[in-house]
Design an enzyme around this catalytic site. Structure first.
Site, PDB file in Angstrom:
ATOM      1  N   ASP A   1      -6.333  40.248   0.180  1.00 43.37           N
ATOM      2  CA  ASP A   1      -7.481  39.851   0.135  1.00 43.37           C
ATOM      3  C   ASP A   1      -7.929  38.181  -0.576  1.00 43.37           C
ATOM      4  OD1 ASP A   1      -9.978  38.994   0.598  1.00 43.37           O
ATOM      5  OD2 ASP A   1     -10.778  41.136   2.083  1.00 43.37           O
TER       6      ASP A   1
ATOM      7  N   LYS B   1      -1.092  48.032   0.141  1.00 44.92           N
ATOM      8  CA  LYS B   1      -0.679  46.610   0.072  1.00 44.92           C
ATOM      9  C   LYS B   1      -2.035  45.848   0.761  1.00 44.92           C
ATOM     10  CE  LYS B   1       3.113  48.146   3.461  1.00 44.92           C
ATOM     11  NZ  LYS B   1       2.616  50.553   3.580  1.00 44.92           N
TER      12      LYS B   1
ATOM     13  N   ASP C   1       0.183  53.226  -1.802  1.00 42.20           N
ATOM     14  CA  ASP C   1       0.475  52.182  -1.097  1.00 42.20           C
ATOM     15  C   ASP C   1      -0.126  51.825  -0.274  1.00 42.20           C
ATOM     16  OD1 ASP C   1       2.478  50.791   0.414  1.00 42.20           O
ATOM     17  OD2 ASP C   1       2.932  52.627   1.544  1.00 42.20           O
TER      18      ASP C   1
ATOM     19  N   LYS D   1       3.787  59.272  -2.912  1.00 42.24           N
ATOM     20  CA  LYS D   1       3.655  57.932  -2.074  1.00 42.24           C
ATOM     21  C   LYS D   1       2.495  58.547  -1.206  1.00 42.24           C
ATOM     22  CE  LYS D   1       5.163  55.385   0.983  1.00 42.24           C
ATOM     23  NZ  LYS D   1       4.090  54.882   2.190  1.00 42.24           N
TER      24      LYS D   1
ATOM     25  N   THR E   1       9.063  45.451   6.631  1.00 40.06           N
ATOM     26  CA  THR E   1       9.876  45.622   7.476  1.00 40.06           C
ATOM     27  C   THR E   1      10.300  45.891   8.729  1.00 40.06           C
ATOM     28  OG1 THR E   1       9.820  48.246   6.847  1.00 40.06           O
ATOM     29  CG2 THR E   1      11.302  47.276   5.981  1.00 40.06           C
TER      30      THR E   1
ATOM     31  N   ARG F   1      10.544  60.620   6.273  1.00 38.05           N
ATOM     32  CA  ARG F   1      11.216  62.478   7.152  1.00 38.05           C
ATOM     33  C   ARG F   1      12.102  62.925   7.350  1.00 38.05           C
ATOM     34  NH1 ARG F   1       9.918  57.677  11.512  1.00 38.05           N
ATOM     35  NH2 ARG F   1      10.619  56.159   9.580  1.00 38.05           N
TER      36      ARG F   1
HETATM   37  O1  C5P Z   1       9.916  58.705   6.852  1.00 36.79           O
HETATM   38  P1  C5P Z   1      10.289  57.809   6.467  1.00 36.79           P
HETATM   39  O2  C5P Z   1      11.417  57.942   5.336  1.00 36.79           O
HETATM   40  O3  C5P Z   1      11.146  56.010   6.915  1.00 36.79           O
HETATM   41  O4  C5P Z   1       8.897  57.518   5.451  1.00 36.79           O
HETATM   42  C1  C5P Z   1       9.531  56.105   4.151  1.00 36.79           C
HETATM   43  C2  C5P Z   1       7.745  55.530   4.691  1.00 36.79           C
HETATM   44  O5  C5P Z   1       7.909  54.058   4.034  1.00 36.79           O
HETATM   45  C3  C5P Z   1       7.005  55.870   5.129  1.00 36.79           C
HETATM   46  O6  C5P Z   1       5.551  56.125   4.300  1.00 36.79           O
HETATM   47  C4  C5P Z   1       6.687  53.980   5.767  1.00 36.79           C
HETATM   48  O7  C5P Z   1       5.464  53.829   5.255  1.00 36.79           O
HETATM   49  C5  C5P Z   1       6.942  53.501   3.972  1.00 36.79           C
HETATM   50  N1  C5P Z   1       7.445  52.219   4.047  1.00 36.79           N
HETATM   51  C6  C5P Z   1       8.015  51.498   4.923  1.00 36.79           C
HETATM   52  N2  C5P Z   1       8.921  49.715   4.801  1.00 36.79           N
HETATM   53  C7  C5P Z   1       7.366  49.231   3.914  1.00 36.79           C
HETATM   54  C8  C5P Z   1       7.093  49.343   3.298  1.00 36.79           C
HETATM   55  C9  C5P Z   1       6.569  50.927   3.470  1.00 36.79           C
HETATM   56  O8  C5P Z   1       8.722  52.722   5.431  1.00 36.79           O
HETATM   57  N3  C5P Z   1       8.093  47.811   4.285  1.00 36.79           N
END
Ligand code: C5P
Length: 227
Positions: free
Chosen positions: A64, A61, A59, A30, A118, A208
């Site tokens: 527009d 999003k 990603d 991603k 989220t 992470r």
């Molecule tokens: O580090 P972690 O596992 O929390 O990463 C989740 C990834 O998903 C990050 O890149 C975050 O920006 C992305 N994301 C998210 N919630 C969303 C859309 C994307 O956590 N609704």
């Protein structure tokens, strides 16, 4: 389920090093806002050089006016990524125009819609959208399905319910997964891989818990075994 690794490290060099260490696995990568704004299309090319079988989810999003979104979608298809996303709240006209524009492209990328970010809590969401997160997520999912999108970005907890009101084949991509109960960080509602399986998640997105692990390769192997 197909693992999608969030390349959220601070520099292109670190992200490419992580990708190289995972080069033997056919997984999704991603690429987000920060990385794409900073490192651009070259970064995508570099990833493909590391492993031509890496699938890439851009990603960005999109949100527009419909024509601008369709133009952007066409450009994204030229980059050669495998999936990208738009905001469902951009509306049905935008969805239709994006999908129409992509329809003549061979091997077009998959298109997902973001339902509710989220980061919203119920009150903030309600004040903007005038409905609860659950209600809107369902409505956005149905709308995305009806307009030919391939799936949605949602929380693991909503995945099965969304498939029930659309189709089993309607893809769900879910961030906020903590495969083995790792630290949640800033995520509000985190889910394990077991729940992701029960909820029929197609793409668990994990950042992470992988790149902060002392041994990201071993971690990915452990996750793939579970999938
Ligand atoms: O580090 P972690 O596992 O929390 O990463 C989740 C990834 O998903 C990050 O890149 C975050 O920006 C992305 N994301 C998210 N919630 C969303 C859309 C994307 O956590 N609704």
């Amino acid at each position: 389920m197909q693992l999608c690794v969030a390349l959220d490290l601070q520099s292109a060099k670190e992200n490419l090093a992580l990708a190289s260490s995972l080069s033997e696995y056919d997984i999704w990568m991603k690429v987000g806002f920060r990385s794409y704004i900073r490192d651009g299309r070259e970064f995508i090319d570099e990833l493909k050089k590391i492993n031509p079988n890496f699938k890439i989810f851009l990603d960005l999003k999109l949100y527009d006016i419909p024509n601008t979104m369709a133009d952007a979608a066409e450009e994204i298809a030229q980059i050669g990524v495998d999936m990208f996303n738009i905001h469902a709240s951009a509306g049905e006209v935008a969805m239709k125009m994006v999908m129409d524009r992509l329809s003549s492209i061979e091997d077009r990328p998959l298109v997902l819609a973001v339902t509710a970010l989220t980061s919203f809590d119920e009150n903030n969401f309600q004040s903007i959208y005038g409905a609860s997160i659950d209600q809107k997520a369902e409505q956005f999912a149905k709308m995305s399905y009806a307009n030919g999108l391939d799936g949605i970005v949602c929380s693991t907890f909503e995945s099965k319910a969304i498939k029930e009101v659309t189709s089993d084949k309607f893809l769900t991509l879910c961030p906020g997964i903590r495969p083995f109960g790792e630290d949640a960080g800033d995520q509000q509602r985190v889910a394990t891989l077991e729940l992701a399986k029960v909820e029929k998640v197609d793409f668990p997105v994990i950042g992470r818990p992988i790149y902060k692990d002392p041994d990201p390769v071993a971690k990915v192997e452990k996750i793939l075994e579970k999938l």
